[in-house]
Design a protein around this motif. Structure first.
Motif, PDB file in Angstrom:
ATOM      1  N   HIS A   1     128.599 114.446   9.882  1.00 38.62           N
ATOM      2  CA  HIS A   1     127.171 114.139   9.898  1.00 38.62           C
ATOM      3  C   HIS A   1     126.782 113.003  10.847  1.00 38.62           C
ATOM      4  CE1 HIS A   1     126.266 116.840   6.542  1.00 38.62           C
ATOM      5  NE2 HIS A   1     127.417 116.428   6.033  1.00 38.62           N
ATOM      6  N   TYR A   2     127.699 112.129  11.150  1.00 42.54           N
ATOM      7  CA  TYR A   2     127.377 110.960  11.966  1.00 42.54           C
ATOM      8  C   TYR A   2     128.171 110.964  13.269  1.00 42.54           C
ATOM      9  CZ  TYR A   2     125.452 109.046   7.553  1.00 42.54           C
ATOM     10  OH  TYR A   2     124.749 108.836   6.387  1.00 42.54           O
ATOM     11  N   SER A   3     128.301 112.137  13.878  1.00 41.27           N
ATOM     12  CA  SER A   3     129.056 112.223  15.136  1.00 41.27           C
ATOM     13  C   SER A   3     128.293 111.603  16.292  1.00 41.27           C
ATOM     14  CB  SER A   3     129.390 113.679  15.460  1.00 41.27           C
ATOM     15  OG  SER A   3     128.195 114.439  15.651  1.00 41.27           O
ATOM     16  N   ARG A   4     127.004 111.403  16.114  1.00 36.34           N
ATOM     17  CA  ARG A   4     126.181 110.710  17.107  1.00 36.34           C
ATOM     18  C   ARG A   4     125.520 109.504  16.436  1.00 36.34           C
ATOM     19  NH1 ARG A   4     128.449 114.105  19.497  1.00 36.34           N
ATOM     20  NH2 ARG A   4     127.710 115.601  21.045  1.00 36.34           N
TER      21      ARG A   4
ATOM     22  N   GLY B   1     109.432 119.840  31.180  1.00 32.97           N
ATOM     23  CA  GLY B   1     109.139 121.251  30.984  1.00 32.97           C
ATOM     24  C   GLY B   1     110.162 122.004  30.166  1.00 32.97           C
ATOM     25  N   ALA B   2     111.230 121.330  29.750  1.00 34.84           N
ATOM     26  CA  ALA B   2     112.255 121.981  28.949  1.00 34.84           C
ATOM     27  C   ALA B   2     111.730 122.211  27.535  1.00 34.84           C
ATOM     28  CB  ALA B   2     113.508 121.118  28.905  1.00 34.84           C
ATOM     29  N   THR B   3     112.129 123.331  26.941  1.00 29.72           N
ATOM     30  CA  THR B   3     111.788 123.605  25.557  1.00 29.72           C
ATOM     31  C   THR B   3     112.996 123.276  24.694  1.00 29.72           C
ATOM     32  OG1 THR B   3     110.261 125.367  26.185  1.00 29.72           O
ATOM     33  CG2 THR B   3     111.031 125.345  23.902  1.00 29.72           C
ATOM     34  N   CYS B   4     112.831 122.288  23.843  1.00 34.38           N
ATOM     35  CA  CYS B   4     113.942 121.819  23.019  1.00 34.38           C
ATOM     36  C   CYS B   4     113.629 122.059  21.544  1.00 34.38           C
ATOM     37  CB  CYS B   4     114.175 120.325  23.237  1.00 34.38           C
ATOM     38  SG  CYS B   4     114.676 119.903  24.921  1.00 34.38           S
ATOM     39  N   THR B   5     114.554 122.664  20.854  1.00 29.06           N
ATOM     40  CA  THR B   5     114.438 122.840  19.410  1.00 29.06           C
ATOM     41  C   THR B   5     115.361 121.841  18.747  1.00 29.06           C
ATOM     42  OG1 THR B   5     113.965 125.188  19.664  1.00 29.06           O
ATOM     43  CG2 THR B   5     114.695 124.445  17.493  1.00 29.06           C
ATOM     44  N   ALA B   6     114.801 121.033  17.867  1.00 20.40           N
ATOM     45  CA  ALA B   6     115.586 119.980  17.223  1.00 20.40           C
ATOM     46  C   ALA B   6     116.757 120.581  16.461  1.00 20.40           C
ATOM     47  CB  ALA B   6     114.702 119.173  16.288  1.00 20.40           C
ATOM     48  N   ASP B   7     117.921 120.000  16.650  1.00 19.11           N
ATOM     49  CA  ASP B   7     119.135 120.418  15.961  1.00 19.11           C
ATOM     50  C   ASP B   7     119.327 119.496  14.752  1.00 19.11           C
ATOM     51  OD1 ASP B   7     121.763 120.933  15.116  1.00 19.11           O
ATOM     52  OD2 ASP B   7     122.420 121.441  17.138  1.00 19.11           O
TER      53      ASP B   7
ATOM     54  N   GLN C   1     116.210 114.418  25.010  1.00 19.89           N
ATOM     55  CA  GLN C   1     116.342 113.051  24.486  1.00 19.89           C
ATOM     56  C   GLN C   1     115.264 112.704  23.471  1.00 19.89           C
ATOM     57  OE1 GLN C   1     113.760 110.891  26.301  1.00 19.89           O
ATOM     58  NE2 GLN C   1     114.172 109.363  24.725  1.00 19.89           N
ATOM     59  N   ALA C   2     114.084 113.260  23.620  1.00 21.43           N
ATOM     60  CA  ALA C   2     112.973 112.916  22.733  1.00 21.43           C
ATOM     61  C   ALA C   2     113.016 113.669  21.405  1.00 21.43           C
ATOM     62  CB  ALA C   2     111.644 113.200  23.436  1.00 21.43           C
ATOM     63  N   VAL C   3     113.905 114.648  21.288  1.00 22.96           N
ATOM     64  CA  VAL C   3     113.859 115.571  20.158  1.00 22.96           C
ATOM     65  C   VAL C   3     114.937 115.302  19.110  1.00 22.96           C
ATOM     66  CG1 VAL C   3     114.006 118.006  19.510  1.00 22.96           C
ATOM     67  CG2 VAL C   3     112.819 117.341  21.600  1.00 22.96           C
ATOM     68  N   ASP C   4     116.153 115.068  19.563  1.00 25.24           N
ATOM     69  CA  ASP C   4     117.244 114.822  18.631  1.00 25.24           C
ATOM     70  C   ASP C   4     118.303 113.968  19.321  1.00 25.24           C
ATOM     71  OD1 ASP C   4     118.801 116.556  20.240  1.00 25.24           O
ATOM     72  OD2 ASP C   4     118.248 118.294  19.018  1.00 25.24           O
ATOM     73  N   ALA C   5     119.437 113.810  18.649  1.00 25.37           N
ATOM     74  CA  ALA C   5     120.466 112.892  19.153  1.00 25.37           C
ATOM     75  C   ALA C   5     121.650 113.618  19.794  1.00 25.37           C
ATOM     76  CB  ALA C   5     120.969 112.005  18.008  1.00 25.37           C
ATOM     77  N   ARG C   6     121.480 114.863  20.140  1.00 29.47           N
ATOM     78  CA  ARG C   6     122.627 115.615  20.663  1.00 29.47           C
ATOM     79  C   ARG C   6     123.218 114.966  21.912  1.00 29.47           C
ATOM     80  NH1 ARG C   6     119.404 121.047  22.410  1.00 29.47           N
ATOM     81  NH2 ARG C   6     118.000 120.272  20.798  1.00 29.47           N
ATOM     82  N   ASN C   7     122.371 114.286  22.710  1.00 31.98           N
ATOM     83  CA  ASN C   7     122.842 113.636  23.937  1.00 31.98           C
ATOM     84  C   ASN C   7     122.818 112.119  23.849  1.00 31.98           C
ATOM     85  OD1 ASN C   7     120.948 116.228  25.393  1.00 31.98           O
ATOM     86  ND2 ASN C   7     123.176 116.215  25.315  1.00 31.98           N
ATOM     87  N   LEU C   8     122.652 111.603  22.626  1.00 29.41           N
ATOM     88  CA  LEU C   8     122.616 110.161  22.427  1.00 29.41           C
ATOM     89  C   LEU C   8     124.057 109.642  22.428  1.00 29.41           C
ATOM     90  CD1 LEU C   8     120.364 108.412  19.749  1.00 29.41           C
ATOM     91  CD2 LEU C   8     122.379 107.374  20.743  1.00 29.41           C
TER      92      LEU C   8
END
Length: 525
Positions: free
Chosen positions: A424-427, A51-57, A479-486
């Motif tokens: 650019h490649y911190s994740r 249910g979280a609303t995530c905007t891709a970073d 997790q499904a949107v971007d790599a901020r928590n990868l």
């Protein structure tokens, strides 16, 4: 492109003569930036399963190709010189891979066929001279299984890079090994500018190239087949490329330029079909010269004033894109922002527009080797390369970058590659998915458990690697949107965490189709 001479694409003081001379070097004037508003990537809000609303970073793309070219011709990158021991060759290669992994790269493009020769055991072409110093001499081992296995062990895709038409750097056929195809079939070749080329106009040549590529695809565990920018030879001082007899026989009423382009188009289509018929999951793409055509030659061309691949080497990347005979294109945009004849700010959006809606992926060939060059003030600045990737964020069609070449990955000129990795490649990033190559997400990891800081799970059938995410304290799972928590992509079913918390683990197949996540909690020590 790159092979043993100044790169025309990068224009390291090179002058290209095609009717007129275009200087890609000192004295280039600045031009205004190209407006990006029409193709700028738009932020997309996604509601996740919790249910979280995530905007891709855009700073943390979840999928992005990050590769490096490893050139073997003239011992540019690897092996560093001929005649090294097997142990030294292996150690030097591993050093390149480890440098790539350190910067969170995820692919290597290794030149396995520099000039109708083989960096692997082949019944079709002789051993390359760049291993032992002698063309045709058996090096005592087959490097390719090792090169592929070491890349895969580190989570790197392995793309086999072929030069399609170069038969020999030396125009003297008598110097070639006895079993060389150019000696067995002298009618296949054209001598031009002191070198020997296969004639693209001959069906037998196309058949041979496709056979060589198919052989490697079938026998080795590669992930991709890659062509660089060499098709018909770049214009030189060698006079005329003498393909008149083939043109007379096969021209069928076309003019010479159209016939030559059609020959290259046929090869691309034939190799595309052969590769995918052999192994559907193997990707095929080309890294063309960065300028398709200039606006002065075609109103739909780019706002540039350099050599045109379409007119000079008969490479029509637009046709391959429209025909779908490549999975990706990787134009060599080896010029800086503001370089008048070929401004990066004009070319990146032009190529992004070309692939829009086609299903063909776009990656950019970046001139890491130009960093520190003094003939263009922009390249004396450590941030030029990083700025290219910042600009790329404005175009959702740009799915990644590949750097020429591995030697500079190791030398890190001006600290530019470390800066790029930091900015650019911190994740880590997963590889882009190419729908036509298929694949299927494996089952999600089972029996995930934590013992202290070590998380482990049962290996999933069909999984080549696994992804670990750390859920932030807010509990918002993007997790499904971007790599901020990868946190990591690993090849073994275990991972050591840095802190207690909640983690998600997913499985990836070889094409990096991703499973649903399994959750695990790491308790405080």
């Amino acid at each position: 492109m790159r092979n043993g001479r100044p790169l025309i694409a990068a224009a390291a003081l090179a002058t290209v003569t095609v009717g007129a001379a275009y200087l890609f070097g000192p004295g280039a004037k600045q031009t205004p930036a190209v407006t990006a508003s029409t193709t700028a990537a738009k932020k997309t809000a996604v509601v996740t399963r919790d249910g979280a609303t995530c905007t891709a970073d855009v700073r943390y793309p979840k999928r992005q190709l990050r590769g490096v070219w490893i050139a073997t011709v003239k011992n540019i990158d690897w092996p560093s010189r001929t005649g090294l021991s097997v142990a030294r060759q292996q150690a030097d290669y591993v050093k390149i891979l480890d440098a790539a992994v350190k910067r969170r790269f995820n692919a290597v493009f290794v030149q396995v066929r520099p000039a109708s020769d083989a960096l692997y055991k082949s019944s079709l072409e002789p051993w390359t001279q760049y291993l032992t110093g002698t063309a045709g001499k058996d090096p005592g081992w087959d490097p390719l299984p090792f090169l592929i296995a070491e890349a895969h062990k580190r989570g790197l895709e392995f793309h086999a890079w072929f030069n399609p038409y170069r038969a020999s750097y030396d125009g003297d056929v008598a110097k070639l090994p006895a079993g060389h195809p150019a000696r067995q079939h002298p009618g296949w070749t054209v001598k031009y500018d002191g070198r020997l080329y296969y004639n693209p106009g001959l069906p037998q040549v196309r058949e041979h190239v496709a056979k060589v590529v198919t052989d490697v695809t079938r026998r080795y565990d590669i992930d991709g087949v890659h062509f660089d920018d060499y098709f018909y030879p770049y214009p030189g001082s060698g006079g005329t490329f003498d393909d008149a007899a083939a043109f007379t026989k096969y021209g069928k009423g076309k003019n010479l330029a159209d016939w030559r382009r059609d020959n290259v188009d046929k090869l691309i289509a034939q190799v595309d079909e052969a590769v995918h018929a052999t192994k559907k999951y193997v990707k095929f793409g080309v890294s063309p010269f960065g300028i398709w055509r200039n606006k002065s030659e075609d109103p739909t061309g780019s706002k540039t004033a350099g050599m045109s691949a379409y007119d000079s080497i008969y490479a029509d990347a637009r046709h391959w894109i429209k025909a779908g005979t490549v999975d990706y294109v990787m134009p060599q945009l080896y010029w800086s922002r503001g370089f008048k004849a070929a401004d990066y700010r004009a070319l990146a959006p032009w190529w992004a527009n070309e692939v829009k809606g086609t299903g063909v992926d776009l990656y950019i060939g970046q001139a890491l080797y130009r960093v520190g060059a003094k003939d263009d003030k922009a390249w004396t600045k450590a941030g030029e390369l990083s700025a290219h990737l910042t600009l790329n964020r404005e175009y959702r069609q740009i799915g990644g970058d590949v750097y020429f070449s591995a030697a500079q990955l190791l030398s890190n000129p001006l600290g530019a590659i470390d800066r790029l990795a930091k900015e650019h490649y911190s994740r880590p990033a997963l590889l882009p998915l190419i729908k036509d190559r298929g694949g299927e997400a494996p089952a999600k990891p089972a029996a995930v458990k934590a013992a202290g800081s070590v998380v482990s799970w049962n290996a999933s059938h069909g999984a080549r690697s696994y992804v670990v995410y750390e859920v932030p304290k807010s509990g918002q799972d993007c997790q499904a949107v971007d790599a901020r928590n990868l946190v990591a992509v690993v090849t073994a079913p275990t991972f050591t965490t840095n802190a207690p918390g909640t983690y998600l683990v997913t499985s990836l197949d070889r094409l990096q189709n991703e499973s649903k996540p399994a959750k695990v909690t790491v308790a405080p020590a």
